[in-house]
Design a protein around this motif. Structure first.
Motif, PDB file in Angstrom:
ATOM      1  N   HIS A   1       0.800  -1.236   0.000  1.00 25.73           N
ATOM      2  CA  HIS A   1       0.000   0.000   0.000  1.00 25.73           C
ATOM      3  C   HIS A   1       0.835   1.290   0.000  1.00 25.73           C
ATOM      4  O   HIS A   1       0.594   2.194  -0.805  1.00 25.73           O
TER       5      HIS A   1
ATOM      6  N   HIS B   1       1.234   4.680  -2.978  1.00 27.09           N
ATOM      7  CA  HIS B   1       1.106   6.125  -2.725  1.00 27.09           C
ATOM      8  C   HIS B   1       2.329   6.873  -3.251  1.00 27.09           C
ATOM      9  O   HIS B   1       2.195   7.918  -3.897  1.00 27.09           O
TER      10      HIS B   1
ATOM     11  N   PHE C   1      -6.829   7.900  -4.999  1.00 25.78           N
ATOM     12  CA  PHE C   1      -6.807   7.393  -3.621  1.00 25.78           C
ATOM     13  C   PHE C   1      -7.898   6.350  -3.411  1.00 25.78           C
ATOM     14  O   PHE C   1      -7.666   5.291  -2.834  1.00 25.78           O
TER      15      PHE C   1
ATOM     16  N   HIS D   1      -7.235   3.101  -5.346  1.00 29.23           N
ATOM     17  CA  HIS D   1      -6.136   2.387  -4.679  1.00 29.23           C
ATOM     18  C   HIS D   1      -6.661   1.692  -3.425  1.00 29.23           C
ATOM     19  O   HIS D   1      -6.438   0.490  -3.219  1.00 29.23           O
ATOM     20  N   HIS D   2      -7.372   2.420  -2.588  1.00 31.65           N
ATOM     21  CA  HIS D   2      -7.845   1.818  -1.343  1.00 31.65           C
ATOM     22  C   HIS D   2      -8.938   0.779  -1.565  1.00 31.65           C
ATOM     23  O   HIS D   2      -9.078  -0.148  -0.762  1.00 31.65           O
TER      24      HIS D   2
HETATM   25 CU   CU1 Z   1      -3.453   4.840   1.769  1.00 26.59          CU
END
Ligand code: CU1
Ligand code: CU1
Length: 272
Positions: free
Chosen positions: A190, A194, A212, A215-216
């Motif tokens: 993770h 970023h 974001f 990705h999450h």
């Molecule tokens: Cu994150």
């Protein structure tokens, strides 16, 4: 029922509607409230203090709830929208359709990192960066520019193979699935993503970049995949641990949700 799809398989219409809903939340101020909340937690989540969102076992249930609230906000604008996920083990370059002008836009220009195309470029006037850590009011990226590679499928699988959810000292030094997924130890999944995106994504105000959420969503999917693979492995710690959120303790900033409440994502959505 909410079905979260791989972003690579969205239709042009699905992308258009997601982008429109994001822009509307930005316009009405709700988007920036999520950025503010996230940054406040990044600032207070330290290895030795009372920690909830990061560097602790509740990293996964905290972000699951955070994404769920955000997805519900999107759906209040357009009921057909769901959060897609970005499988960064598969779509691993800046040439991916994820970064095309009809979706999230591309990397930043070399001079100042400013994203120049798509709906989130400053020139369009629809994506001001208001919650910020410096004076720059435009979205920035530096995709892969720091020499990092995105995690591979083999690296993700090596973390999914870990049978223990988390271990003492329940922070960024822990062994176990949560910390290897979060990325403070080992292959780093993770956190590396970023930094690979760069710009705001490598700061506490990372939700300023709409990637974001994608990705999450994938991090959340990996947690769900891990749960399916290790049905006998519980969330830890089960109780009596200071400074971190035990299975049945409430998670700030909410007063109505515990990690136990977040373990079964299928009550809220599924992954396609
Ligand atoms: Cu994150
Ligand atoms: Cu976070």
């Amino acid at each position: 029922m909410t079905v979260r799809k791989n972003q690579a398989r969205l239709t042009a219409e699905e992308k258009r509607r997601l982008v429109a809903a994001l822009v509307e939340l930005k316009r009405d101020g709700r988007y920036d409230a999520f950025v503010t909340t996230h940054n406040a937690f990044i600032m207070s989540d330290t290895d030795s203090g009372d920690r909830v969102g990061h560097r602790s076992p509740s990293f996964l249930p905290w972000h699951r709830r955070f994404l769920l609230q955000f997805e519900q906000a999107l759906q209040s604008v357009d009921a057909t929208v769901t959060l897609p996920y970005w499988d960064w083990t598969a779509d691993r370059t800046a040439a991916s359709s994820l970064w095309a002008a009809d979706f999230l836009g591309g990397t930043g220009r070399s001079r100042d990192g400013q994203v120049m195309d798509g709906a989130f470029a400053q020139g369009g006037g629809r994506w001001p960066i208001s919650v910020r850590v410096d004076g720059r009011g435009y979205l920035r990226r530096n995709l892969g520019g720091n020499g990092l590679q995105l995690p591979t499928r083999a690296e993700a699988d090596s973390v999914l193979a870990m049978a223990t959810y988390d271990t003492a000292p329940w922070n960024s030094a822990s062994d176990g699935f949560r910390n290897h997924l979060e990325g403070w130890r080992g292959v780093n999944l993770h956190n590396r993503v970023h930094v690979w995106v760069g710009g705001q994504m490598s700061t506490g105000v990372s939700p300023n970049d709409p990637v974001f959420w994608l990705h999450h969503a994938f991090v959340d999917k990996l947690w769900a995949d891990w749960q399916a693979r290790h049905p006998g492995s519980p969330y830890l710690p089960g109780g009596g641990t200071p400074d971190v959120v035990d299975l049945r303790e409430t998670m700030r900033p909410w007063n109505d949700v515990t990690p136990a409440d977040m373990l079964d994502h299928t009550r809220h959505y599924t992954y396609a």
